[in-house]
Design an enzyme around this catalytic site. Structure first.
Site, PDB file in Angstrom:
ATOM      1  N   ASP A  66       2.646  -2.907   3.301  1.00  0.00           N
ATOM      2  CA  ASP A  66       2.138  -3.910   2.381  1.00  0.00           C
ATOM      3  C   ASP A  66       3.219  -4.044   1.314  1.00  0.00           C
ATOM      4  O   ASP A  66       4.057  -3.161   1.146  1.00  0.00           O
ATOM      5  CB  ASP A  66       0.785  -3.513   1.776  1.00  0.00           C
ATOM      6  CG  ASP A  66       0.067  -4.739   1.200  1.00  0.00           C
ATOM      7  OD1 ASP A  66       0.750  -5.746   0.924  1.00  0.00           O
ATOM      8  OD2 ASP A  66      -1.160  -4.685   1.008  1.00  0.00           O
TER       9      ASP A  66
HETATM   10  C1  BGC Z   1      -1.385  -7.897  -0.198  1.00  0.00           C
HETATM   11  C2  BGC Z   1      -1.156  -8.248   1.256  1.00  0.00           C
HETATM   12  C3  BGC Z   1      -0.249  -9.440   1.333  1.00  0.00           C
HETATM   13  C4  BGC Z   1       1.044  -9.117   0.633  1.00  0.00           C
HETATM   14  C5  BGC Z   1       2.055 -10.234   0.641  1.00  0.00           C
HETATM   15  C6  BGC Z   1      -0.091  -7.754  -0.963  1.00  0.00           C
HETATM   16  O1  BGC Z   1      -0.332  -7.671  -2.328  1.00  0.00           O
HETATM   17  O2  BGC Z   1      -2.127  -6.719  -0.267  1.00  0.00           O
HETATM   18  O3  BGC Z   1      -2.371  -8.494   1.903  1.00  0.00           O
HETATM   19  O4  BGC Z   1      -0.056  -9.805   2.669  1.00  0.00           O
HETATM   20  O5  BGC Z   1       0.775  -8.818  -0.723  1.00  0.00           O
HETATM   21  O6  BGC Z   1       1.653 -11.261  -0.188  1.00  0.00           O
END
Ligand code: BGC
Length: 739
Positions: free
Chosen positions: A265
């Site tokens: 993530d």
């Molecule tokens: C989120 C993810 C997301 C990623 C990219 C993170 O803060 O938890 O679900 O895909 O950011 O935006």
């Protein structure tokens, strides 16, 4: 646009090598098997080039190998539409004019359809939009289990039941990937709250892990064939999930045979050595807090960039680690960016809007539809001939619910609001009052609304309601911080923005009140007895207003059923039935004390009635179930048996019914839930029509994870099959013995 650039890129590399007319290198020859191409490319890369593949070089891009014509990868959120373009090096939107997309209903709504066909349509449509937008990886679907109604991100997931989430995520994944766009199944694993999400250390038993929190990920990988998996922010048993030996090396890559890429993530990596050896492949978003802050660090400072290269050169981590990562990344590149068979895709087409509307139509859940007076009819479907003035109230009737919420935010080309949808249907009969105000969505912040504004909006709506024939309040939560939004949990179980008072005040002057709740979560309903009609409308995306009008107006007979239970009070909910170590933890550690008893498994087993149980949803018609018939009273350990049940539409309109089959183990050496969902089928029945639904029960349906021996076991003995219209509305049972 991007595809063309890439082709030119690859050609340039080929021409430089003078090989267009001569022999094409294996890795560029798409008639060769992918594995041969991977090995060929791997053999051509320098160590520096390999490491460069393992981390971001833009907010949503990771590098390719320009020298060899291997393109970069473009990653995009996900999961309800393709997110607008973000700047290369910060979190601002880049304000392009060609990145508006279709907003599809939230995954909670998709799960509420209980219809895998809807999931396939969803995947196809969003996959077409993603490939058109030049994306290689779509960051979704989310399959974390609904553990507490306070989790700010439940709307991005598929409910509380591992089987339902497993069945529903697979067609989405398969159809997206047919477009040469990988999914990224997220957030692996045990990311069940937003509070302290980047460091909370979750302790759950092996049984909870295998029976509740992992099955949907396993199905996504093994049945869906997901090409990437996103690690979660949180820790599990002391180690961050993005480089967690047990979750990644042992279970995902080892036991499940996952051959794709594990991506962090955004900002989920924390240590070079662990990232190198514990199964992470690509590091994204480091040195930001996920959505807002930036830092001085450059992409070469990432854990899997220069620090990794240094460790590799010094022999502190084996070279095999980088070869394994790059093998997977190249496989992903050939499946996506260098997949010349992939379609061109399309954006915001009539077909995509129709899909969004159809999923909304099937996912809306009718929670309550009582007559207002003893002799009267229920308010729904709306009989417009009876009404001169229909008052629509509520911020959510006009709010752009695609905005806010965190990374799933979308820039839409078209958005039909509930008010638009109802106006289209009822024209001038419709009046509107705001009723309450909620402030703008701001990441990590809440905009307070002055009490004077709250009071005056309520008073205005109440005055108009007094004069109206029917009142439709479109309320619920929204995508603001501390509502259904990433980066924070809800603080209250109750409805925000003074809606409880508003509901009571409206009902007091006009009993013909329909409440539409747009939320991704269960909410407290202290006014339940007073409101005759309640509709759970989720977040419905671009065509939300049309879907709501379809169901409220009766063009569509509601057929959605709840993918999670609505508790009567928060402390009834398993995660909240213990001390605060069970939720939200002490900021460092959290223990899942309810263990395997999540959702209805808890309510059933502990005999705590839910307000609205899992699997529940009303219809405009009625269904009669016959007696279940099983093919045998005994089942061999490696055998199967069938259960059949006739279901008849006994009402006057066509409707779809979701027939649910739960299995209970009557006697077991370990605690088991009273029953667990193992099969379901959604069938369309015309008035008077009867169909027989048949389920095949296999030994796998009877197993539990025996942590004493570390495997799935079915113990011989008596099992009970429950055929239900919900988890508590059981229409018939049958028992048999496993030999
Ligand atoms: C989120 C993810 C997301 C990623 C990219 C993170 O803060 O938890 O679900 O895909 O950011 O935006």
């Amino acid at each position: 646009m991007k595809n063309k650039l890439l082709t030119a890129f690859a050609c340039a590399a080929l021409c430089t090598a003078g090989s267009l007319s001569a022999q094409t290198p294996i890795y560029l020859d798409d008639s060769q098997p992918i594995e041969a191409r991977v090995q060929d490319a791997l053999g051509r890369l320098t160590l520096e080039e390999k490491v460069a593949l393992c981390h971001a070089y833009g907010k949503f891009a990771s590098a390719g190998v320009p020298r060899l014509g291997i393109p970069e990868l473009w990653w995009s959120d996900g999961p309800h539409g393709v997110r607008a373009e973000i700047n290369w090096n910060d979190w601002g939107y880049s304000n392009q004019t060609n990145d508006s997309t279709t907003a599809f209903p939230a995954l909670t709504c998709l799960a509420a359809t209980w219809n895998p066909e809807m999931s396939a349509k969803y995947g196809k449509a969003i996959g077409e939009e993603a490939v058109y937008r030049g994306k290689d990886v779509l960051l979704g679907p989310g399959v974390n289990i609904y553990r507490t109604p306070l989790n700010g991100r439940n709307f991005e997931y598929m409910g509380e039941d591992p089987y339902l989430a497993s069945v529903m995520c697979v067609p989405y994944i398969q159809e997206v990937q047919k477009n040469g766009v990988a999914v990224s199944v997220k957030h692996y694993a045990l990311n069940n709250q937003e509070l302290w999400r980047d460091h909370i250390d979750v302790y759950a038993s092996d049984r909870a892990l295998y029976e509740i929190y992992l099955p949907a990920f396993k199905a996504a990988v093994q049945k869906g064939g997901a090409w990437t998996v996103m690690g979660a922010y949180n820790k599990f048993r002391g180690q961050h999930c993005c480089h967690n030996e047990l979750l990644l090396n042992k279970i995902l890559k080892g036991d499940w045979g996952f051959d794709g890429v594990v991506v962090t993530d955004w900002g989920g990596a924390h240590d070079t050595y662990e990232a190198a050896v514990n199964g992470l492949d690509v590091e994204m978003g480091s040195y930001t807090n996920g959505l807002t802050s930036e830092s001085e660090f450059g992409y070469n400072d990432y854990y899997l960039a220069d620090p990794y290269l240094k460790m590799l050169k010094e022999g502190k981590v084996p070279l095999s680690t980088v070869d394994e990562k790059v093998t997977r990344i190249l496989r992903l590149v050939f499946r996506t960016a260098m997949n010349r068979q992939k379609p061109y895709g399309s954006l915001c087409t009539d077909e995509h809007y129709a899909v969004a509307r159809e999923i909304g139509d099937e996912g809306i859940v009718l929670l309550k539809n009582d007559p207002v007076t003893k002799k009267g009819n229920p308010l729904l479907p709306i009989d417009a001939s009876k009404y001169e003035r229909i008052l629509v109230v509520g911020d959510n009737a006009v709010r752009l619910l695609n905005e806010g919420g965190g990374s799933s935010e979308l820039k839409v080309k078209d958005m039909v609001s509930p008010l638009d949808g109802l106006r289209e249907l009822y024209g001038d009969k419709v009046q509107y009052a705001h009723g309450y105000l909620a402030g703008r969505p701001m990441y990590g912040q809440v905009e307070e609304v002055p009490q004077a504004v709250v009071d005056s909006l309520r008073d205005e709506a109440v005055a108009m309601a007094r004069e109206a024939d029917l009142v439709i309040l479109v309320g619920g939560l929204n995508k603001n911080h501390h509502q259904d939004c990433e980066g924070g949990d809800r603080i209250d179980f109750g409805l925000p923005f003074g809606q409880d008072e508003l509901i009571e005040a409206l009902q007091a002057v006009n009993p013909n009140l329909v409440l539409v709740l747009l939320t991704g979560n269960a909410v407290d309903m202290p006014w339940l007895d007073k409101v005759p009609a309640i509709v759970q409308g989720w977040y419905l995306g671009s065509m939300g207003g049309k879907s709501l009008a379809d169901v409220l107006g009766g063009a569509v007979c509601p057929s959605g059923k709840l993918p999670f239970s609505f508790p009567k009070k928060l402390t009834d909910c398993p995660a909240h039935a213990f001390d605060s170590m069970a939720y939200p933890g002490d900021s460092i550690k959290e223990e899942y004390k309810e263990d395997i008893l999540v959702g209805y498994r808890w309510y059933d087993t502990k005999e705590i009635p839910a307000l609205f149980p899992f699997g529940y949803g009303l219809s405009y018609t009625s269904f009669e179930y016959g007696k279940p018939v099983i093919s045998a009273k005994k089942m061999e350990a490696d055998g199967t048996l069938t259960l059949s049940v006739a279901v008849k539409n006994t009402g006057s309109v066509a409707g779809k019914e979701i027939v649910q089959l739960y299995v209970g183990d009557e006697k077991c050496s370990l605690l088991r839930p009273q029953k667990e969902l193992k099969h379901f089928d959604k069938i369309l029945l015309q008035p008077g029509e009867e169909k027989t639904v048949t389920f095949t029960i296999t030994p796998d349906d009877l197993k539990f994870y025996d942590d004493r021996v570390g495997r799935w076991v079915a113990e011989p003995g008596k099992f009970k099959l429950y055929v239900g219209a919900s988890s508590t509305d059981i229409r018939g049972t049958a028992t048999f013995e496993l030999l």
